[in-house]
Design an enzyme around this catalytic site. Structure first.
Site, PDB file in Angstrom:
ATOM      1  N   GLU A 185       0.801   6.773  -6.732  1.00  0.00           N
ATOM      2  CA  GLU A 185      -0.319   7.714  -6.805  1.00  0.00           C
ATOM      3  C   GLU A 185       0.180   9.155  -6.763  1.00  0.00           C
ATOM      4  O   GLU A 185      -0.299  10.014  -7.514  1.00  0.00           O
ATOM      5  CB  GLU A 185      -1.253   7.442  -5.634  1.00  0.00           C
ATOM      6  CG  GLU A 185      -2.405   8.392  -5.457  1.00  0.00           C
ATOM      7  CD  GLU A 185      -3.089   8.142  -4.123  1.00  0.00           C
ATOM      8  OE1 GLU A 185      -3.086   9.054  -3.273  1.00  0.00           O
ATOM      9  OE2 GLU A 185      -3.611   7.024  -3.915  1.00  0.00           O
TER      10      GLU A 185
ATOM     11  N   LYS B 186       0.834  -1.206   0.000  1.00  0.00           N
ATOM     12  CA  LYS B 186       0.000   0.000   0.000  1.00  0.00           C
ATOM     13  C   LYS B 186       0.868   1.256   0.000  1.00  0.00           C
ATOM     14  O   LYS B 186       0.530   2.264  -0.628  1.00  0.00           O
ATOM     15  CB  LYS B 186      -0.917  -0.020   1.229  1.00  0.00           C
ATOM     16  CG  LYS B 186      -1.789   1.246   1.416  1.00  0.00           C
ATOM     17  CD  LYS B 186      -2.659   1.523   0.214  1.00  0.00           C
ATOM     18  CE  LYS B 186      -3.800   2.489   0.500  1.00  0.00           C
ATOM     19  NZ  LYS B 186      -3.476   3.685   1.269  1.00  0.00           N
TER      20      LYS B 186
END
Length: 293
Positions: free
Chosen positions: A174, A167
């Site tokens: 991102e 993550k």
């Protein structure tokens, strides 16, 4: 399947709703009486799961001391074979400590990185798990309910810590993608050649190699506010890109794009304001992260 959920904030509350809609029984606990909690203490939460084998508790509280304190309390309350899932944004290096604390009591641990933001309730969450394969399989029914429809959206990334590590890398990627879109908007907006940056960006949503959900979110923001004037020219950073850069340095992996995007969020206001307005607009769309001026 019955599960205990600790932390009924926006993400935790939405996940509890999706689980209930999927046929699972969720017993919710939050420190706040206004949270809509089902029980008013950790002791009551554990007791409500009596008869389940194993008892499964999902922790969705802030990373660091709040998560560590919750894990320590659960270690004293749960029994051998029970499972604790940390679905918050904990640093991957903290997972080994959590697992060790629980292991002293025979309690198992799974870390799950969660992506999906405010859209997860409707569309499902991307889930990256870390832990023992048998523990992963034991909680798979819950994870299958939370993930999006289709084959993708769920992975056992490795042992303890792998879920939060994955993550962390996801969030670093991102950062770079959002920064690139923001800089693209800024450049279009600054040029006298372009009549409508919003229309140009919207045209990229089909047939383009850069089509993506982030592009969709930026286009939706521009339709509502073509100048993005309602968004402040500053974007907060959660810390996970910084963790990724630190890990990459230790591993000898160059990450110039992630470093640049992180630094861009930390610069003072001024030049590049439209870039940061675009980044903030996307963050507000997918995660409800509205930066205040």
């Amino acid at each position: 399947m019955k599960i205990g959920m600790i932390g009924l904030g926006r993400m935790g509350g939405n996940m509890a709703t999706r689980l209930r809609d999927g046929g699972h029984t969720v017993i919710g606990y939050d420190r706040s009486p206004e949270s809509g909690r089902d029980v008013d203490s950790l002791e009551a939460l554990v007791a409500a799961l009596d008869g389940e084998s194993p008892r499964v508790i999902w922790v969705m509280v802030p990373a660091g001391a709040p998560t560590a304190g919750t894990v320590e309390s659960l270690a004293e309350l749960l029994s051998e074979g029970d499972i604790v899932i940390d679905g918050g944004n904990s640093k991957y290096t903290d997972d080994a400590t959590s697992a060790a604390v629980l292991a002293k009591h025979g309690v198992h641990f799974v870390d799950v990185g969660v992506s999906g933001g405010v859209w997860g309730l409707k569309n499902g969450y991307a889930l990256m798990a870390g832990g023992d394969k048998a523990d992963f399989e034991a909680v798979r029914p819950l994870l299958e309910t939370l993930k999006p429809e289709g084959d993708a959206g769920l992975v056992l990334a490795g042992g303890v810590g792998a879920g939060h590590f994955a993550k962390m890398v996801h969030n670093g990627i991102e950062y770079g993608m959002m920064q690139a879109f923001g800089e693209g908007f800024d450049t279009l907006h600054a040029s006298d050649l372009i009549d409508s940056p919003a229309e140009v960006i919207d045209s990229w949503r089909e047939g383009s190699v850069i089509k993506s959900w982030l592009l969709d979110l930026l286009s939706d923001s521009l339709k509502k506010d073509p100048e993005l004037a309602s968004y402040p020219p500053v974007a907060d950073e959660s810390g996970e890109a910084k963790w990724m850069i630190e890990a990459a340095l230790q591993l000898g992996v160059p990450t110039p794009a992630t470093v640049a995007s992180l630094y861009a969020r930390q610069v003072s206001r001024g030049n590049g304001a439209d870039t940061l307005r675009a980044v903030t607009a996307m963050r507000a769309q997918f995660g409800g992260h509205v930066t205040k001026e």
